[in-house]
Write an enzyme that holds these catalytic residues in place. Structure first.
Site: not given
Length: 283
Positions: A86, A175-177, A183
């Site tokens: 992130h 993107h993710c966290l 991702s």
């Protein structure tokens, strides 16, 4: 004493003058270079001391903020596919890397290398000020940390494919966290969906992405449910259609309570201590 004035400057005087002129030119150039270097250093220090409040764009003329980019785990999977964590989360290891600083660093990198040619897919469920990325952000939300549902996964892949086909210079950023599980699952599916980099097996693609992120294996990159969904996607590519309509799990009947242990493996006394009781597997 007779003084003869011929109007000509002796050769020795000319040589001294030429040397003085050459030395003066060198002095001016070195002074100019020193002033430019000093100005650049002052601008760098000012950018650290007088940080803007709230999201901001980093001056493209400044060097890349490598520390923030490392913290964001920006990784090129291919020359057109980028993975990262992130971009607007506080660093867990460096208190100086704030969400705004990290987002500005990512924006500067994308603008420098891929000006107006990048699109970001946010799978994190956590939104941020997308103006720093020139509003080039698409948000796909699904609850929890698993892989996206197959229907949503197909929409993701089609949108990424359309963007990359629109221009050979376009790049896709996902993107993710953490930049790992969600991702990587989507990127592995995309590599197989398009045949990018020659991948046909989604699990091989996951292993390749793990190596790009300097991890030992896909098990460090994803959780079991994400790898299972990767298998579902592989089945779809092989022509296996998901059941329609979706099935709903209503109840589970257990004949006995499952064995559960939070601590280390323990010997099972029931079979003479030959095996170990590891407890429930949540996946």
């Amino acid at each position: 004493t007779t003084i003869i004035n011929s109007g000509k400057i002796p050769p020795s005087v000319n040589q001294v003058t030429n040397k003085l002129q050459a030395g003066w030119g060198s002095f001016v150039e070195s002074t100019k270079h020193a002033l430019e270097t000093t100005q650049h250093l002052v601008e760098q220090e000012q950018s650290k001391l007088f940080k803007p409040k709230g999201p901001y764009k980093r001056d493209p003329k400044l060097p890349l903020d490598v520390e923030s980019l490392k913290d964001a785990e920006v990784v090129y999977i291919t020359n057109r596919l980028i993975s990262m964590g992130h971009p607007a989360m506080q660093s867990s290891v460096d208190g100086d890397i704030t969400p705004d600083r990290k987002l500005a660093a990512v924006g500067q990198l994308l603008e420098k290398r891929h000006s107006k040619q990048y699109m970001v897919w946010n799978l994190s469920e956590v939104e941020y000020d997308v103006s720093v990325l020139d509003d080039q952000v698409l948000t796909f939300q699904f609850p929890g940390s698993p892989s996206p549902p197959l229907g949503l996964l197909l929409k993701l892949l089609i949108s990424m494919e359309s963007w990359l086909k629109a221009d050979d210079r376009n790049v896709a950023v996902v993107h993710c966290l953490t930049g790992k599980g969600r991702s990587s699952t989507v990127l592995a599916a995309f590599l197989c969906w398009t045949g990018e980099a020659g991948f046909a097996n989604v699990h091989d693609a996951l292993e390749y992405i793990a190596k790009c992120k300097h991890l030992a294996s896909a098990e460090e990159l994803t959780i079991p449910s994400q790898r299972r969904y990767a298998s579902y996607f592989a089945n779809m590519l092989d022509g296996v259609r998901p059941s329609q309509p979706p099935l709903m799990l209503k109840r589970i009947i257990m004949s006995s309570a499952p064995k559960f242990s939070k601590g280390p493996a323990k010997q099972n006394a029931e079979d003479g201590g030959a095996s170990f009781v590891m407890g429930c597997a949540p996946y």
